[in-house]
Design an enzyme around this catalytic site. Structure first.
Site: not given
Length: 766
Positions: A62-63, A101, A286-287
């Site tokens: 994530e992130d 997300c 995810d980003h």
């Protein structure tokens, strides 16, 4: 007619129409083909044959931007993922469609743009159109054991009390198991092909600022070479270079190392099980990074991510038919890839026909498409804060359109404000200590258009939109963005209160109808049963209990056999709706009839007619009228006549943007006085969203009596009307001071997002 045949009929007759380009399309044709006719690669329907089906492993985090050693980041320490990259392929131009997300993951799981299916706002609990499915349903139907460990965040749930991020939020039909214990090792048949997802959360935004003793202890235990010295941290030019900022960046890199260690553990488990040579491994984030102007923003810092795919040698010809050498170990591919491409690519690699409704395209496998020329991205509501930005990018240029240019970049998002870097950035801005690049984020308004040359300006700090040398590029990219918005049926310009009312009138959740049972064949010891559901777009899950043991939930794809002493339990699931009650049927000894057991009371509340909001929008042609109206942004007084005419439009979304256009177009006191009467009339508009826009404009222009419209709407039954109203109060600054008592009461609002904005306002006034 059992569920698959019914879905085939429904979707061939009723698939979606996005404006004029995307006609009604089939959902289930390929689904049925994979299930009833057999997977194409296993029945010889394709000239290419494989000895066995590949497994799939997704390791996600994530992130995180491309902060890996294998992607050229010298500050990173990621030996396990570097090794994976050396054994696989690095994809260097991979972009999510949303820099946060939930919308990002919604597009991944469906293969569709959230702006098309209504899942574009953060944690919005939407009701997607009936033909939308999690792509894992197709894989389960084709015989795959699918597990998710454990985050979902698809922006649709089956219970309003469940967080969209939780493992429990996943549709029952999407996964064989979705939990913190989900693993390919849990499958009953060790020869069954699997698709396993492991989501590693330690790189999340919350962790780069965390002072949790357990996290800090884990970081302290890292070897010296794996620790990150803040003095050496790479600070992007748009952020202030201070010790606090460097500490956040260094800790983020430390969490990246922790993530890499966990990824290594999962990869070793795969090796221990002897599955490496038949498993295609993906790694992605995810980003972008969870720092200010990264996550939540459509700059590359928010949407560009790493992707590594390792493909065993025996599968390379299958995965890249025209040039298998391009995916040999250590190769790099710079083709543009979008997150909506993940689902069709997985189906292509699994030999499952890609459904026609999916908007992504396969970049691997026998259904591989030609490389795309553009990727697209969107920013909409981020937690409690509204905005609407769209972007299109090719390999060099990025065009950004700010559809709410009257709103500043630096609107507060309470969760993001907890990060020390954000606090430091705001402090230095208030003290006048930022340079022009760092201070750009705090301008009171946004430019309508932004254009960046990402080759010469990778941090996207030099806006070329007004540079005449790039006029042709600007016009071409602008045209491409509007083309995509039309063809994809982008619903972002429809205010959320209006859209949610279309999905759930009066805020009422729809309940999926109970499955219906039909006995097709019965013998003394066995019964064949077909299941169906009256709710359009529903899938059915079932389990068979025997001898006191509970069976696993399975995806219904064809009639089920029930033997003596067994109990069939079935439940219907429709994305964005409450699951049906369970129905049970027991084949008792000597019985020749069946008894259907379920909740009679709940059945009375079942709603078979879930609103087809997507079709309603398409048939109204409102999206075309909205785009034409928003093309007038920046034209000043020349646009006023069109805005005034649009106040008469039948659709509230058009009237809303007409009011907003009048508001930010009228700069002089004379103009405002002339149009105040017109906007006062809009305070009586049937739509509360239009009322809010008019009241906000009038209050900002000095007509304080319009504040009462905003405070009254803080009691509206629609939580998103209340959120719009309190956001309007927040943007008024000091002019909202007379409404503080109403804001105080909003601190007790049932909506957490409304309470967040209320807290922000109260903090401003001490």
């Amino acid at each position: 007619m059992h569920s698959l045949a019914r879905l085939q009929q429904i979707c061939s007759e009723k698939a979606i129409s996005f404006d004029v380009q995307i006609k009604r399309r089939e959902f289930i044709g390929s689904f049925v083909g994979a299930v009833l006719a057999g997977n194409l690669i296993w029945r010889g329907e394709n000239s290419m044959q494989l000895p066995e089906r590949p497994n799939f492993l997704w390791i996600t985090c994530e992130d995180m931007s491309s902060t890996l050693g294998c992607f050229g980041d010298l500050y990173a320490f990621t030996p396990n993922l570097d090794r994976l990259a050396s054994e696989g392929v690095r994809f260097t131009n991979v972009f999510t469609h949303s820099p946060v997300c939930a919308p990002s993951r919604s597009g991944v799981i469906t293969g569709m743009y959230p702006t098309s299916i209504g899942t574009h706002h953060m944690r919005c609990q939407a009701v997607p159109p009936p033909f939308v499915r999690c792509f894992t349903e197709y894989m389960r139907a084709a015989g795959y054991y699918c597990t998710n460990n454990a985050k979902t965040d698809y922006n649709f749930v089956h219970d309003p009390k469940i967080s969209t991020a939780s493992a429990e939020a996943a549709p029952l039909t999407a996964w064989d198991e979705s939990s913190s214990k989900a693993h390919w090792r849990n499958r009953i048949n060790p020869k069954q092909p699997f698709f396993a997802v492991f989501n590693i959360t330690v790189t999340h935004e919350s962790q780069l600022r965390s002072r949790d003793p357990n996290l800090l202890k884990r970081i302290e235990k890292l070897p010296i070479k794996a620790r990150h010295d803040p003095a050496k941290a790479p600070v992007p030019p748009y952020l202030p270079d201070t010790p606090l900022v460097r500490r956040d960046i260094a800790q983020h890199y430390d969490t990246v190392t922790l993530m890499d260690m966990r990824a290594g553990e999962i990869l070793r488990e795969l090796e221990e099980d002897g599955l490496t040579e038949n498993t295609i491994v993906w790694f992605w984030s995810d980003h972008g990074v969870g720092l200010p102007r990264g996550k939540r923003w459509v700059y590359d810092s928010g949407i560009r991510v790493p992707l590594i795919i390792r493909i065993p040698e025996k599968l390379r010809k299958w995965a890249y038919p025209d040039n298998p050498d391009r995916i040999k170990p250590g190769c790099v591919i710079d083709d543009l890839i979008a997150f909506v491409d993940f689902a069709p690519t997985m189906l292509s690699l699994a030999g499952i026909p890609v459904p026609k409704h999916m908007q992504g395209q396969a970049f691997l496998g026998p259904q591989k498409s030609a490389p795309r020329k553009f990727i697209y991205a969107a920013r909409d509501r981020m937690d409690e804060t509204y905005d609407i930005i769209r972007a299109v990018r090719d390999k060099r240029f990025k065009y950004i359109r700010n559809f709410a240019p009257h709103l500043p970049y630096a609107q507060e998002v309470e969760y993001a404000e907890e990060t020390p870097t954000m606090q430091e950035w705001r402090r230095l801005n208030s003290e006048g200590k930022l340079n022009d690049v760092q201070g750009f984020f705090f301008l009171p308004t946004k430019p309508i258009e932004e254009l960046y040359d990402t080759q010469t300006d990778p941090y996207e700090t030099s806006n070329l939109a007004d540079d005449p040398r790039y006029r042709s590029v600007l016009e071409a990219m602008r045209a491409e963005l509007f083309r995509w918005m039309r063809e994809s049926g982008d619903v972002g310009l429809i205010p959320e209160p209006e859209l949610m009312e279309m999905m759930r009138p009066k805020g009422q959740w729809h309940k999926t109808a109970q499955p219906k049972l039909q006995i097709l064949k019965q013998t003394e010891n066995e019964v064949t049963i077909a299941l169906d559901c009256a709710t359009e777009g529903a899938s059915i899950a079932y389990q068979i209990d025997a001898n006191g043991k509970q069976g696993r939930w399975q995806l219904y794809t064809q009639p089920v056999k029930v033997r003596k002493g067994e109990t069939l339990i079935a439940k219907a699931c429709r994305l964005g709706c409450i699951d049906s009650d369970e129905v049970k049927w027991t084949f008792g000894e000597g019985e020749s009839t069946h008894e259907l057991k379920g909740s009679t009371e709940a059945s009375l509340h079942q709603d078979l007619s879930v609103p087809n909001w997507r079709a309603e929008i398409d048939q109204s042609n409102v999206l075309e009228r909205l785009l034409k109206l928003k093309m007038l942004d920046g034209q000043g007084e020349k646009a006023l006549a069109a805005f005034l005419q649009a106040l008469k439009d039948e659709h509230p979304a058009v009237r809303y943007w007409a009011v907003v256009g009048i508001y930010y177009t009228c700069k002089s006191e004379t103009q405002r006085n002339q149009l105040a009467k017109t906007l006062k009339a809009m305070l009586n508009d049937p739509s509360p969203t239009v009322q809010i826009a008019a009241a906000h404009a009038l209050c900002d222009w000095g007509w304080d009596e319009s504040l009462s419209t905003l405070t009254n709407l803080l009691h509206h039954e629609n939580e998103f009307v209340r959120l719009y109203a309190i956001n309007a109060l927040r943007s008024l600054g000091e002019k909202a001071k007379p409404a503080l008592e109403a804001v105080k009461r909003a601190l007790r609002d049932p909506s957490g997002y409304v309470r967040r904005v209320a807290r922000t306002i109260m903090k401003r006034f001490g």
